[in-house]
Design a protein around this motif. Sequence first.
Motif, PDB file in Angstrom:
ATOM      1  N   VAL B  73      -2.010  -7.596  -6.464  1.00 33.02           N
ATOM      2  CA  VAL B  73      -2.996  -6.588  -6.091  1.00 33.02           C
ATOM      3  C   VAL B  73      -3.534  -6.939  -4.714  1.00 33.02           C
ATOM      4  O   VAL B  73      -4.038  -8.047  -4.504  1.00 33.02           O
ATOM      5  N   THR B  74      -3.401  -6.015  -3.792  1.00 34.70           N
ATOM      6  CA  THR B  74      -3.935  -6.210  -2.450  1.00 34.70           C
ATOM      7  C   THR B  74      -5.139  -5.303  -2.290  1.00 34.70           C
ATOM      8  O   THR B  74      -5.033  -4.096  -2.458  1.00 34.70           O
ATOM      9  N   ALA B  75      -6.280  -5.893  -1.990  1.00 30.48           N
ATOM     10  CA  ALA B  75      -7.488  -5.082  -1.839  1.00 30.48           C
ATOM     11  C   ALA B  75      -7.794  -4.875  -0.370  1.00 30.48           C
ATOM     12  O   ALA B  75      -7.546  -5.756   0.463  1.00 30.48           O
ATOM     13  N   LEU B  76      -8.317  -3.701  -0.044  1.00 34.73           N
ATOM     14  CA  LEU B  76      -8.714  -3.414   1.333  1.00 34.73           C
ATOM     15  C   LEU B  76     -10.205  -3.138   1.320  1.00 34.73           C
ATOM     16  O   LEU B  76     -10.664  -2.226   0.640  1.00 34.73           O
ATOM     17  N   ILE B  77     -10.943  -3.953   2.039  1.00 32.14           N
ATOM     18  CA  ILE B  77     -12.392  -3.763   2.056  1.00 32.14           C
ATOM     19  C   ILE B  77     -12.856  -3.562   3.495  1.00 32.14           C
ATOM     20  O   ILE B  77     -12.102  -3.785   4.440  1.00 32.14           O
ATOM     21  N   THR B 240       3.326  -2.934  -7.901  1.00 27.63           N
ATOM     22  CA  THR B 240       2.540  -3.506  -6.810  1.00 27.63           C
ATOM     23  C   THR B 240       1.356  -2.579  -6.603  1.00 27.63           C
ATOM     24  O   THR B 240       1.518  -1.368  -6.568  1.00 27.63           O
ATOM     25  N   VAL B 241       0.169  -3.152  -6.469  1.00 27.81           N
ATOM     26  CA  VAL B 241      -1.024  -2.317  -6.369  1.00 27.81           C
ATOM     27  C   VAL B 241      -1.737  -2.575  -5.055  1.00 27.81           C
ATOM     28  O   VAL B 241      -1.918  -3.743  -4.652  1.00 27.81           O
ATOM     29  N   VAL B 242      -2.132  -1.497  -4.402  1.00 19.75           N
ATOM     30  CA  VAL B 242      -2.995  -1.620  -3.227  1.00 19.75           C
ATOM     31  C   VAL B 242      -4.240  -0.807  -3.520  1.00 19.75           C
ATOM     32  O   VAL B 242      -4.150   0.358  -3.904  1.00 19.75           O
ATOM     33  N   ILE B 243      -5.398  -1.426  -3.354  1.00 15.44           N
ATOM     34  CA  ILE B 243      -6.614  -0.719  -3.728  1.00 15.44           C
ATOM     35  C   ILE B 243      -7.636  -0.796  -2.616  1.00 15.44           C
ATOM     36  O   ILE B 243      -7.879  -1.856  -2.045  1.00 15.44           O
ATOM     37  N   VAL B 244      -8.204   0.363  -2.292  1.00 18.25           N
ATOM     38  CA  VAL B 244      -9.329   0.403  -1.363  1.00 18.25           C
ATOM     39  C   VAL B 244     -10.589   0.354  -2.211  1.00 18.25           C
ATOM     40  O   VAL B 244     -10.701   1.089  -3.183  1.00 18.25           O
ATOM     41  N   ALA B 251     -13.294  -6.337  -5.705  1.00 17.98           N
ATOM     42  CA  ALA B 251     -12.180  -6.902  -4.937  1.00 17.98           C
ATOM     43  C   ALA B 251     -11.989  -8.372  -5.281  1.00 17.98           C
ATOM     44  O   ALA B 251     -10.869  -8.847  -5.481  1.00 17.98           O
ATOM     45  N   ALA B 252     -13.089  -9.080  -5.386  1.00 21.94           N
ATOM     46  CA  ALA B 252     -12.988 -10.513  -5.686  1.00 21.94           C
ATOM     47  C   ALA B 252     -12.434 -10.738  -7.086  1.00 21.94           C
ATOM     48  O   ALA B 252     -11.678 -11.675  -7.325  1.00 21.94           O
ATOM     49  N   TYR B 257      -4.789 -10.630  -2.839  1.00 16.51           N
ATOM     50  CA  TYR B 257      -4.907 -10.674  -1.392  1.00 16.51           C
ATOM     51  C   TYR B 257      -5.921  -9.633  -0.953  1.00 16.51           C
ATOM     52  O   TYR B 257      -6.064  -8.597  -1.589  1.00 16.51           O
ATOM     53  N   THR B 258      -6.607  -9.916   0.119  1.00 18.56           N
ATOM     54  CA  THR B 258      -7.614  -8.965   0.603  1.00 18.56           C
ATOM     55  C   THR B 258      -7.469  -8.774   2.101  1.00 18.56           C
ATOM     56  O   THR B 258      -7.253  -9.743   2.842  1.00 18.56           O
TER      57      THR B 258
END
Lengths: 290, 299
Positions: B73-77, B240-244, B251-252, B257-258
Amino acid sequence: MSNLLQTSSRYRRRKFVDRAMTVLAYACTMLAIVPLAWIIIYVIIKGLGAWDVQFFTQLPQLFGDGGGVRNGIVGTLEIVGLATLMGVPVGVMAGIYLAEYGDNRLGSLIRFMADTLTGVPSIVVGLFAFGVVVAATGGFSAFAGAVSLAILMIPVITRTTEEIVRLVPNSIREASLGLGVSRWKTIMRVVVPTALSGILTGVLLAVARVAGETAPLILTILGTNFPISRNLFNGPSTTLSLQIYQLGRQPSPQVVEVAWGAALLLVLMVLGISIAARLIFKGQGISARG
Amino acid sequence: MMDPKETTREHDLDRDQANEPEPRWREVNQRSPENHAAEADTELAMSVENLNMYYGSFKALQDVSMIIRRNKVTALIGPSGCGKSTFIRGLNRMHEIVPGARVEGKVLLEGENIYASEVDPVRVRRKVGMVFQKPNPFPTMSVYDNVIAGIRLGRKHKKSELDEIVEKTLRQAALWNEVKSKLKVGGTALSGGQQQRLCIARTLAIEPEVILMDEPASALDPVSTQKIEDAMEELKKRYTVVIVTHNMQQAARISDYTGFFYIENMGDPGKLWEFDETDKIFSSPSRKETEDYVTGRFG
């Protein structure tokens, strides 16, 4: 705290003005409804007497007891039906195009022409159909009448369809596109079904309007007191609206009574379609009333 | 310390570990056999190279480069307006739906640039699915029809296959138990949290490789949010996940990955300011702005 309970004169005057305005608003509403109610009641009173078995099964006679409007009923159904078959696909598809793809110069042009066409007098449209269809085919026909009615329907249906399709929230389109659905499938299988109740309402209202048209039909179907031909493309026809005009001018009062009967029938048909348009599709998807 | 080159170094983790002269993701575009093999056993699902995104003449994002690792999971903050949503919509070619929107740079999915001229955006979106911020089930369809909408609007399937897909995806979205007795109910008759999980199931039904989520829980209550986060834990085993997300605790909690996006002044394009493993971003970020944001000093 006790100040609240003391009614000041300012408040009393405000209350009075408020009530007066409410009464005035109701009075104006009544004033607007009265002509409609009066027409309906008047037509019922004058026309109901003409309704008997003969009325629905015989052809008109310009003497005696007037006969019936059988051919007019058939003609109305045929011509309005044919006009709907021709006008609805064109109008709905044009409306969908304008809403989905029409934010360009071609779209503005189409919109402008549709708006202009709604303002063209119906007799002019009838004359156009006369020149293009009747003169070209050599005779009056139900088809020519249907063409003129279709021309009247198309701009109305186009504009209402466009407005309804625009009301479909963009989130729905995005959801579909995000699933990897192509643009045209998104429109046809997702957007249009969501807007369908509104589109159908617009169509029914256009049909109701056109069902009562007389002027363009004078020049295209001619009118007749004989049975109308099976061939819609050849041979004069007649409709209830045209019969009201032609029979209502006759000297014999019995014939005029038949005209009133036709008027009642036509009014009820149009009212029925309008009410059905509002009731049947209530609450599904997006409605024409937003 | 605030040297711009540091940003590049942050996401060349692969390079340092593999000890190659060029970052591996620069080479994957050339489809020679050894690169194919190399790429097949790397962990990357997508990579972004020097992506610039525009709305007409306005530049919304500048020079973003990033690796998105498979089954993570990749987070975008980042603060509002810094381009996170724009960026994520660039990953499945939803960005160009806005008239006048365009893109420069490359986005590679399994080594192929999705913005190449011969690529059909519709096919890209079937491989990279998206869940939106506000739940948007199709209002004219039942729960059942909503789930299979993505498939049904494509090829034909047998009824038994469809039933299977519906159950499987609703289970993965943690919604099956709540709706199994009311599959024929209209999609909009569910609660907000249920609708969002329905949208997740709908996306899963088309079997994408990557799932993008644009603030999926921000319109929902905490209980629904928890259910969606639980679903994500399951999802990353297969996808595969990408999340805003605006929610830093989220996110934490859920990401591996962030990426922190930042915008220096109003009207500037957004940039990827820092990208690293989530633990590092939240415990010892390298850049001041990142630290300020994750500790809540602004944002």
